[in-house]
Design a protein around this motif. Structure first.
Motif, PDB file in Angstrom:
ATOM      1  N   LEU A 186      26.212 -17.457   7.330  1.00  0.00           N
ATOM      2  CA  LEU A 186      25.650 -17.696   8.655  1.00  0.00           C
ATOM      3  C   LEU A 186      26.740 -18.084   9.649  1.00  0.00           C
ATOM      4  CD1 LEU A 186      22.508 -19.702   7.528  1.00  0.00           C
ATOM      5  CD2 LEU A 186      22.490 -17.418   8.548  1.00  0.00           C
ATOM      6  N   ALA A 187      27.619 -18.971   9.220  1.00  0.00           N
ATOM      7  CA  ALA A 187      28.703 -19.401  10.097  1.00  0.00           C
ATOM      8  C   ALA A 187      29.678 -18.268  10.361  1.00  0.00           C
ATOM      9  CB  ALA A 187      29.433 -20.597   9.477  1.00  0.00           C
ATOM     10  N   SER A 188      30.010 -17.531   9.301  1.00  0.00           N
ATOM     11  CA  SER A 188      30.947 -16.419   9.454  1.00  0.00           C
ATOM     12  C   SER A 188      30.396 -15.366  10.401  1.00  0.00           C
ATOM     13  CB  SER A 188      31.237 -15.809   8.077  1.00  0.00           C
ATOM     14  OG  SER A 188      32.140 -14.736   8.180  1.00  0.00           O
ATOM     15  N   GLY A 189      29.097 -15.045  10.246  1.00  0.00           N
ATOM     16  CA  GLY A 189      28.490 -14.065  11.134  1.00  0.00           C
ATOM     17  C   GLY A 189      28.430 -14.554  12.569  1.00  0.00           C
ATOM     18  N   ALA A 190      28.119 -15.845  12.737  1.00  0.00           N
ATOM     19  CA  ALA A 190      28.052 -16.387  14.092  1.00  0.00           C
ATOM     20  C   ALA A 190      29.400 -16.292  14.791  1.00  0.00           C
ATOM     21  CB  ALA A 190      27.570 -17.836  14.051  1.00  0.00           C
ATOM     22  N   LEU A 191      30.472 -16.516  14.045  1.00  0.00           N
ATOM     23  CA  LEU A 191      31.804 -16.491  14.644  1.00  0.00           C
ATOM     24  C   LEU A 191      32.184 -15.099  15.149  1.00  0.00           C
ATOM     25  CD1 LEU A 191      33.754 -18.829  12.197  1.00  0.00           C
ATOM     26  CD2 LEU A 191      33.080 -19.308  14.567  1.00  0.00           C
ATOM     27  N   GLU A 192      31.549 -14.050  14.627  1.00  0.00           N
ATOM     28  CA  GLU A 192      31.851 -12.700  15.110  1.00  0.00           C
ATOM     29  C   GLU A 192      31.459 -12.529  16.574  1.00  0.00           C
ATOM     30  OE1 GLU A 192      30.180  -9.703  12.614  1.00  0.00           O
ATOM     31  OE2 GLU A 192      30.965 -10.566  10.764  1.00  0.00           O
ATOM     32  N   GLY A 193      30.558 -13.369  17.072  1.00  0.00           N
ATOM     33  CA  GLY A 193      30.119 -13.254  18.461  1.00  0.00           C
ATOM     34  C   GLY A 193      30.767 -14.245  19.403  1.00  0.00           C
ATOM     35  N   ARG A 194      31.898 -14.854  19.009  1.00  0.00           N
ATOM     36  CA  ARG A 194      32.520 -15.897  19.839  1.00  0.00           C
ATOM     37  C   ARG A 194      32.984 -15.370  21.189  1.00  0.00           C
ATOM     38  NH1 ARG A 194      37.142 -18.976  16.913  1.00  0.00           N
ATOM     39  NH2 ARG A 194      36.765 -20.539  18.539  1.00  0.00           N
ATOM     40  N   GLY A 195      33.267 -14.083  21.276  1.00  0.00           N
ATOM     41  CA  GLY A 195      33.677 -13.542  22.569  1.00  0.00           C
ATOM     42  C   GLY A 195      32.527 -13.418  23.552  1.00  0.00           C
ATOM     43  N   ARG A 196      31.292 -13.559  23.069  1.00  0.00           N
ATOM     44  CA  ARG A 196      30.114 -13.363  23.921  1.00  0.00           C
ATOM     45  C   ARG A 196      29.371 -14.666  24.195  1.00  0.00           C
ATOM     46  NH1 ARG A 196      27.069  -8.823  25.343  1.00  0.00           N
ATOM     47  NH2 ARG A 196      24.836  -9.177  25.661  1.00  0.00           N
TER      48      ARG A 196
END
Length: 702
Positions: free
Chosen positions: A48-58
């Protein structure tokens, strides 16, 4: 970790708000906090955390774990109160006893949406209380006990597993099934626009999620696996809205039915299964009910790719192959599934003959007879000719294409170029589509086809079934009109024939003349004299009178009536009897009409071939009740035995309008009386002069 700005509205909406953007806070929040984040790949919190970090640019992404730690350089914060900004969307991956306190903290911190991965507490009641608390605060809740949410178009990945990007939006109550669908899509060059794991649906339910997919432009095909339909009528309206918006819905569900447990009380209970109800809802809403994940993916590819939207007549298919055997088998598979493999027009046949070697079959199927091996370009030229000829709506290319480079790598570039030409031919045709069945797997040419949206199948039966399903989606959808509801009538207190008959006569359903009498021979005989002979005698209080010896027909005189009564009272012990005039019009057909109250969809009407053979024939059609006369007529004509109604072997047709009006009367009565679990008329005798009910029965809700 910059958040976005400039979004219209707050994207929240009420729990029943189906406006476009009403679930933006779920799919595209300004900030996300993952509570229960972990650096251990064996734990859900890691994914969950890893997937969330994929959207840090948004969006802003915050990871919470009271024990501390970090992931990819992002430190874990001790709690939601330590966040530098209010978290719009909180993902909860903590043990169940901690869920309620965590949600309280999130609401205090300004959270607008919660995705609860774990269960929400000690049982369903606690989960409902949790959801009520969240929605009362103006927030939304996904789950509990869900797998999360993904929006590949908004860089949101809050779930475990791989979710390839594509144009299919999926709503599912099964996480593993979603993963299976994702892998099948990926192998075929497709993927997800959005994925919603419903979990226990304590707030956000299937209809909410589907509404959001209907309003989501990147979603071109909607897929759903639903076990608990909750408010089935609302879901039916959502399916109809998707159809109106040009978003095909492919639905999977389970087929178990609680109706079988009531079969002893009513034929209707045995004949209207839960799956039959869902099939009827899908048919009338323009959705498609399928059986497996593989079938769903096959149809999705067909819809997304070169098959396009088949419209009436829309079932014409031209087959071209490099093997006579494969072409013939393809034609058989398509025909067996209700598609048409028509003869080609002389002009198309002549155009093909000019392109192919002498002796080549230029009928349908078209056999290249080695022309493809001699010149790979012949594949593209023949398909282009078939698409332009106007004889077919779709072309199926079957056989070896895509595998030439496997045996001879030097042909890779040429085969890929022909694949591009095939895709170009589809675009130039403007109306036709192309489906490819090939023995190849994973070759460069197939990759080119998939990149251009051409569906590719390993087995011809997959291609044929997908095309047939796509054609069913293009069938006309009945008008959504429902008759207006009158004021609610008083409830009935009994489901026996006397009470049910009296109820149905108020809906103008005709019955024969009858009188009811207690178990007294003199009173029964007197009733017979008033009704007139010949007549029928029926024992009251029996669910299936005929099987129990509770019906005698064609009684000609008083002596026969007394004899029948004496035997019937001894055999059944009934305390009340119906003395009813015999009705035997010429060319009559016995129907059954029943209404069953489905726990999710409410009253459901069933029509079919009736009498004592109702369950044996099992020829029925189902729709939500109430319904219009036009819809009732269509149901009757959809029966396998419909020729009996329209005139079979020289018999005159029955009065279909009277039959449809009778069906509507029973449907309306069942819809108006929620105290009835089931209502049934069997038989309803329809004939050239009208329709008349000969027996009726009701089952009260327990």
């Amino acid at each position: 970790m910059t958040g976005r700005t400039g979004r219209e509205g707050d994207g929240l909406g009420s729990p029943t708000d189906a406006r476009p953007g009403a679930l933006d806070v779920l799919f595209d929040p300004r900030s996300v906090a993952v509570v229960g984040a972990s650096a251990n790949p064996e734990k859900w919190g890691y994914w969950l955390a890893s997937g969330a970090l994929e959207g840090r640019g948004r969006r802003g992404v915050h990871l919470v774990n009271r024990r501390g730690g970090e992931l990819r350089g992002v430190p874990f914060l001790p709690g939601l109160d330590a966040l530098p900004e209010p978290p719009e969307h909180v993902v909860v991956a903590v043990p169940p006893p901690q869920v309620r306190p965590l949600v309280e903290q999130g609401l205090t911190a300004g959270a607008r949406c919660f995705t609860v991965i774990t269960s929400g507490g000690a049982g369903a009641d606690e989960e409902r209380r949790l959801a009520a608390h969240v929605t009362a605060a103006g927030a939304r809740l996904l789950g509990p006990n869900c797998m999360g949410v993904v929006d590949t178009t908004a860089q949101l990945r809050l779930s475990w597993g791989e979710f390839p990007a594509g144009a299919v939006g999926l709503v599912s109550q099964s996480g593993n099934l979603a993963l299976e669908i994702g892998r099948l899509l990926a192998r075929s060059g497709q993927g997800f626009s959005r994925f919603v794991s419903l979990g226990n649906q304590r707030d956000i339910d299937a209809a909410d999620a589907l509404d959001a997919l209907v309003a989501h432009p990147p979603t071109r095909v909607i897929a759903a696996y639903v076990e608990d339909f909750r408010d089935g009528r609302r879901l039916a309206r959502t399916l109809a809205a998707a159809h109106a918006a040009g978003k095909p819905v492919l639905l999977l569900t389970v087929g178990g039915s609680a109706a079988s447990g009531r079969a002893a009380a009513s034929h209707t209970g045995a004949l209207v299964s839960a799956r039959a109800t869902v099939e009827a809802v899908c048919r009338d809403a323009g959705a498609l009910l399928l059986d497996t994940a593989g079938q769903l993916v096959d149809v999705a590819l067909c819809l997304l790719g070169g098959a396009r939207r088949l419209s009436s007549p829309g079932r014409r298919v031209a087959v071209v192959g490099d093997s006579g055997g494969q072409g013939a088998l393809a034609a058989d598979a398509l025909t067996a599934r209700g598609l048409d493999v028509p003869e080609l027009s002389p002009g198309t046949a002549q155009a093909l003959a000019e392109q192919l070697p002498p002796g080549t079959s230029c009928g349908n199927p078209v056999d290249l007879a080695g022309a493809g091996e001699a010149d790979l370009g012949s594949y593209a030229r023949v398909v282009r000719t078939l698409l332009a000829g106007g004889d077919a709506d779709t072309v199926v290319l079957t056989g070896y294409f895509g595998d030439y480079a496997s045996a001879n790598p030097a042909q890779t570039a040429e085969e890929c170029e022909v694949a591009r030409q095939l895709a170009t031919s589809v675009g130039e045709s403007g109306c036709g589509g192309l489906v490819v069945h090939t023995m190849a797997r994973g070759t460069p040419a197939l990759a080119v086809l998939r990149e251009h949206g051409i569906p590719v199948y390993e087995r011809i039966e997959e291609a044929a079934s997908a095309l047939a399903a796509t054609a069913r989606l293009a069938a006309p959808v009945p008008a959504a009109e429902e008759p207006s509801a009158p004021p609610p009538p008083p409830p009935v207190r009994n489901g026996d024939y006397e009470t049910t008959r009296a109820l149905l006569t108020t809906y103008e359903l005709p019955f024969p003349q009858a009188e009811f009498a207690p178990a007294d021979p003199e009173q029964v005989t007197a009733a017979g004299r008033r009704v007139g002979f010949p007549l029928a005698l029926k024992a009251m209080g029996l669910a299936h009178k005929t099987e129990a010896g509770g019906v005698v027909l064609g009684i000609a005189d008083e002596a026969g009536l007394r004899t029948a009564f004496t035997r019937m009272r001894a055999g059944t012990g009934a305390v009340r009897y119906a003395v009813e005039a015999m009705v035997s019009p010429s060319y009559g057909v016995e129907l059954i009409v029943g209404v069953r109250r489905d726990p999710a969809f409410g009253p459901v009407v069933m029509v079919g071939i009736g009498g004592t053979r109702a369950e044996l024939d099992a020829d029925t059609a189902v729709a939500l009740a109430p319904l219009t006369v036009e819809r009732a007529r269509a149901l009757l004509l959809s029966l396998r035995h419909a020729p009996l109604l329209t005139g079979w072997r020289g018999a005159p047709p029955v009065d279909l309008d009277a039959a449809a009006e009778a069906v509507c009367a029973v449907a309306r009565a069942g819809a108006d009386h929620p105290e009835l679990a089931e209502l049934e008329v069997n038989p309803l005798l329809v004939h050239p002069g009208g329709a008349i009910a000969l027996d009726a029965h009701g089952v009260l809700l327990r």
